[in-house]
Scaffold this active site. Structure first.
Site, mmCIF file in Angstrom:
data_model
loop_
_atom_site.group_PDB
_atom_site.id
_atom_site.type_symbol
_atom_site.label_atom_id
_atom_site.label_comp_id
_atom_site.label_asym_id
_atom_site.label_seq_id
_atom_site.Cartn_x
_atom_site.Cartn_y
_atom_site.Cartn_z
ATOM 1 N N GLY A 86 -24.922 -13.087 -20.517
ATOM 2 C CA GLY A 86 -24.007 -12.609 -19.469
ATOM 3 C C GLY A 86 -24.745 -12.381 -18.165
ATOM 4 O O GLY A 86 -25.760 -11.703 -18.126
ATOM 5 N N GLY B 275 -23.277 -10.987 -15.404
ATOM 6 C CA GLY B 275 -22.467 -10.079 -14.589
ATOM 7 C C GLY B 275 -23.367 -8.979 -14.052
ATOM 8 O O GLY B 275 -24.587 -9.161 -13.944
ATOM 9 N N ASN C 133 -24.864 -17.815 -19.247
ATOM 10 C CA ASN C 133 -23.593 -17.372 -18.659
ATOM 11 C C ASN C 133 -22.621 -18.535 -18.662
ATOM 12 O O ASN C 133 -23.027 -19.685 -18.504
ATOM 13 C CB ASN C 133 -23.816 -16.895 -17.216
ATOM 14 N N VAL D 25 -21.267 -18.393 -25.012
ATOM 15 C CA VAL D 25 -21.779 -17.890 -26.289
ATOM 16 C C VAL D 25 -20.604 -17.880 -27.259
ATOM 17 O O VAL D 25 -19.529 -17.354 -26.931
ATOM 18 C CB VAL D 25 -22.318 -16.453 -26.118
ATOM 19 N N GLU E 36 -5.900 -0.743 -6.128
ATOM 20 C CA GLU E 36 -6.555 -1.563 -5.098
ATOM 21 C C GLU E 36 -5.753 -2.845 -4.854
ATOM 22 O O GLU E 36 -5.608 -3.296 -3.724
ATOM 23 C CB GLU E 36 -7.991 -1.908 -5.521
HETATM 24 P P1 FAD Z 1 -19.396 -8.420 -16.185
HETATM 25 O O1 FAD Z 1 -19.807 -8.065 -14.822
HETATM 26 O O2 FAD Z 1 -17.958 -8.675 -16.461
HETATM 27 O O3 FAD Z 1 -20.243 -9.696 -16.633
HETATM 28 C C1 FAD Z 1 -20.058 -10.353 -17.844
HETATM 29 C C2 FAD Z 1 -20.557 -11.778 -17.677
HETATM 30 O O4 FAD Z 1 -20.551 -12.418 -18.936
HETATM 31 C C3 FAD Z 1 -19.664 -12.617 -16.766
HETATM 32 O O5 FAD Z 1 -20.465 -13.350 -15.872
HETATM 33 C C4 FAD Z 1 -18.929 -13.546 -17.728
HETATM 34 O O6 FAD Z 1 -18.598 -14.791 -17.143
HETATM 35 C C5 FAD Z 1 -19.979 -13.709 -18.821
HETATM 36 N N1 FAD Z 1 -19.415 -14.040 -20.128
HETATM 37 C C6 FAD Z 1 -18.381 -13.435 -20.769
HETATM 38 N N2 FAD Z 1 -18.191 -13.980 -21.982
HETATM 39 C C7 FAD Z 1 -19.135 -14.949 -22.109
HETATM 40 C C8 FAD Z 1 -19.468 -15.841 -23.151
HETATM 41 N N3 FAD Z 1 -18.814 -15.864 -24.307
HETATM 42 N N4 FAD Z 1 -20.503 -16.691 -22.947
HETATM 43 C C9 FAD Z 1 -21.200 -16.686 -21.790
HETATM 44 N N5 FAD Z 1 -20.931 -15.855 -20.767
HETATM 45 C C10 FAD Z 1 -19.907 -14.999 -20.929
HETATM 46 N N6 FAD Z 1 -16.562 -1.006 -11.197
HETATM 47 C C11 FAD Z 1 -17.109 -0.194 -10.251
HETATM 48 O O7 FAD Z 1 -18.162 0.432 -10.494
HETATM 49 N N7 FAD Z 1 -16.514 -0.039 -9.024
HETATM 50 C C12 FAD Z 1 -15.388 -0.716 -8.671
HETATM 51 O O8 FAD Z 1 -14.892 -0.576 -7.540
HETATM 52 C C13 FAD Z 1 -14.803 -1.600 -9.646
HETATM 53 N N8 FAD Z 1 -13.723 -2.342 -9.337
HETATM 54 C C14 FAD Z 1 -13.252 -3.264 -10.230
HETATM 55 C C15 FAD Z 1 -12.193 -4.092 -9.854
HETATM 56 C C16 FAD Z 1 -11.701 -5.055 -10.729
HETATM 57 C C17 FAD Z 1 -10.580 -5.957 -10.306
HETATM 58 C C18 FAD Z 1 -12.285 -5.184 -12.023
HETATM 59 C C19 FAD Z 1 -11.773 -6.228 -13.000
HETATM 60 C C20 FAD Z 1 -13.336 -4.374 -12.410
HETATM 61 C C21 FAD Z 1 -13.828 -3.403 -11.526
HETATM 62 N N9 FAD Z 1 -14.908 -2.580 -11.863
HETATM 63 C C22 FAD Z 1 -15.445 -1.719 -10.929
HETATM 64 C C23 FAD Z 1 -15.517 -2.661 -13.211
HETATM 65 C C24 FAD Z 1 -16.739 -3.562 -13.185
HETATM 66 O O9 FAD Z 1 -16.437 -4.796 -12.591
HETATM 67 C C25 FAD Z 1 -17.262 -3.775 -14.604
HETATM 68 O O10 FAD Z 1 -17.461 -2.530 -15.215
HETATM 69 C C26 FAD Z 1 -18.580 -4.567 -14.554
HETATM 70 O O11 FAD Z 1 -18.338 -5.873 -14.098
HETATM 71 C C27 FAD Z 1 -19.252 -4.586 -15.920
HETATM 72 O O12 FAD Z 1 -20.423 -5.322 -15.854
HETATM 73 P P2 FAD Z 1 -20.898 -6.166 -17.120
HETATM 74 O O13 FAD Z 1 -22.252 -6.705 -16.774
HETATM 75 O O14 FAD Z 1 -20.742 -5.380 -18.353
HETATM 76 O O15 FAD Z 1 -19.843 -7.332 -17.240
#
Ligand code: FAD
Length: 400
Positions: A9, A11, A36, A80, A170
């Site tokens: 991932g 993200g 990713n 994945v 938002e």
């Molecule tokens: P993510 O950032 O979601 O990253 C996961 C990554 O894994 C992505 O790139 C995805 O493509 C990849 N992935 C998923 N499944 C697979 C797979 N099977 N194989 C390969 N790659 C894969 N949080 C805040 O703190 N402030 C805010 O203002 C806020 N606003 C938000 C607004 C919206 C519209 C949304 C949806 C969320 C918001 N959030 C906010 C929450 C925040 O975006 C998430 O908590 C954060 O992105 C989590 O990070 P992460 O690394 O866990 O996952």
């Protein structure tokens, strides 16, 4: 032997871990692989803008090529499909490739939670990815065009947003800003357009400061948003939604923002989960595993009062930073010398569309431009952390 570090991932959590390791470690110190499903990272916290059509989706997209040094990180664009931490210690990709690891970091983000509400999966849009928000934007425009051809269907101009948490609030703020432009473009009377935000909980923005919630509702009502709070959605159909109190609202567009759960792959790890998230130990490890770390929306971390922190980009980034330090120390010293992770809540800000936002930093409450500037600072800080000043200059000014 060079340790194999596998990060799933790119993200907020996974990318931060990878980029910190890229900075800290020399190119031959570790064998780092990042997987990713896209070759870009996106600013999830701004997805509501391209969804409403106020910002071009390309603006919140960052090519991973721009951030990753290929000499230090082996990037694989693939999905994945299986993670086996119990037997073979292997990750399988959709291209058939199998990857082994010495240290595994799981940061695969979340999926939409529909709480079993009938028809929601089939008929509602969700704000989850660049692709999903492009669909929403195009659909909104299509509904205006359709109404122009069939003016006997006022429901085409009714937009229902399920969930009045951060994303829902938002999004309605942004959508309300877009409506005048669409009305002008399609020569539609703005009075015909309805934006209805429906929330099951007794308040919008559950858990947020009540005074700021009141401020947000006031701002959004003045922009024309209608609210139905304490009103669960019972079902969603092609025609609109049915509420728990029996009311049916016809709508051409339903956008669901009411909940998230962890990635489904988390439920296949063979560890106890809560809505596809794992309660990690104080070092962010999967319980019972020395070398499997779970961060971001896939993990659950508890605060001092024993309540779970909500899944946010803020906590995912701090976990990534913390983890990279631990892994660096492991790579250098050959043994795990772990330090507990402590989340530092730096503040929370929600935008309400043009020129308006609410926020809380420590005990300080903010509204309007002050809160908006705070949001901009948070965004720029993140952009700086992953791409330095060039990325802030390229993308920073565009957000807000
Ligand atoms: P993510 O950032 O979601 O990253 C996961 C990554 O894994 C992505 O790139 C995805 O493509 C990849 N992935 C998923 N499944 C697979 C797979 N099977 N194989 C390969 N790659 C894969 N949080 C805040 O703190 N402030 C805010 O203002 C806020 N606003 C938000 C607004 C919206 C519209 C949304 C949806 C969320 C918001 N959030 C906010 C929450 C925040 O975006 C998430 O908590 C954060 O992105 C989590 O990070 P992460 O690394 O866990 O996952």
């Amino acid at each position: 032997m060079t340790p194999k570090i596998l990060i799933l991932g790119a993200g907020y959590g996974g990318l931060t871990t990878a980029l910190r390791l890229q900075k800290e470690l020399h190119y031959n110190e570790a064998d780092i692989t990042l997987v990713n499903k896209h070759d870009y990272h996106y600013i999830t916290t701004h997805l509501h803008q391209p969804a409403a059509g106020t910002v071009d989706p390309r603006r919140i997209k960052i090519d991973l090529d721009e951030l990753i040094d290929k000499d230090r990180i082996n990037f694989i664009k693939a999905e994945v499909v299986a993670i086996d931490i119990q037997n073979e210690r292997k990750v399988t990709l959709d291209n058939g490739q199998g990857l082994t690891y010495d240290i595994l970091v799981i940061a695969l983000g979340s999926e939409v939670e529909t709480f079993g509400i009938e028809g929601l999966k089939e008929h509602a849009f969700t704000i989850r990815s660049i692709n999903s928000v492009q669909l929403i934007r195009e659909h909104i425009e299509y509904m205006f065009a359709k109404y122009k051809n069939e003016p006997g269907h006022p429901e085409y101009l009714t937009f229902i947003v399920g969930g009045a948490g951060f994303t829902g609030i938002e999004f309605v703020g942004e959508l309300a800003d877009r409506i005048p432009e669409l009305c002008e473009q399609f020569e539609v009377n703005p009075k015909k357009v309805r934006i209805i935000n429906i929330e099951a909980a007794p308040s919008a923005l559950p858990g947020f400061d009540p005074q700021l919630v009141d401020y947000a509702i006031e701002v959004l009502k003045n922009k024309g948003v209608e609210f139905k709070i304490n009103t669960p959605i019972k079902a969603c159909t092609e025609e609109g939604v049915t509420l728990a109190d029996g009311e049916e609202i016809k709508a051409g567009t339903v956008v669901w923002t009411g909940g998230v759960r962890g990635n489904k792959l988390i439920e296949m790890l063979g560890i106890e989960t809560m809505r596809a998230r794992i309660k990690v130990d104080e070092f962010l490890r999967a319980p019972g595993y020395q070398d499997v770390f779970i961060i971001g929306d896939n993990s659950i971390v508890f605060n001092e009062e024993g309540r779970p922190y909500p899944p946010t980009a803020q906590i995912a980034v701090q976990q990534g930073e913390h983890l990279a330090k631990q892994i660096t120390s492991y790579v250098r010293n050959g043994k795990m010398d772990l330090k507990p992770f402590k989340f530092n809540l730096r503040g929370t800000v929600a935008s309400l569309g043009k020129g308006e936002a609410i926020g809380k930093v420590g005990n300080r409450k903010m509204t309007g431009y002050t809160a908006l500037i705070m949001k901009q600072l948070i965004d720029n800080r993140y952009l700086y952390s992953i791409g330095g000043l060039p990325l802030v200059i390229k993308k920073g000014k565009l957000l807000g």
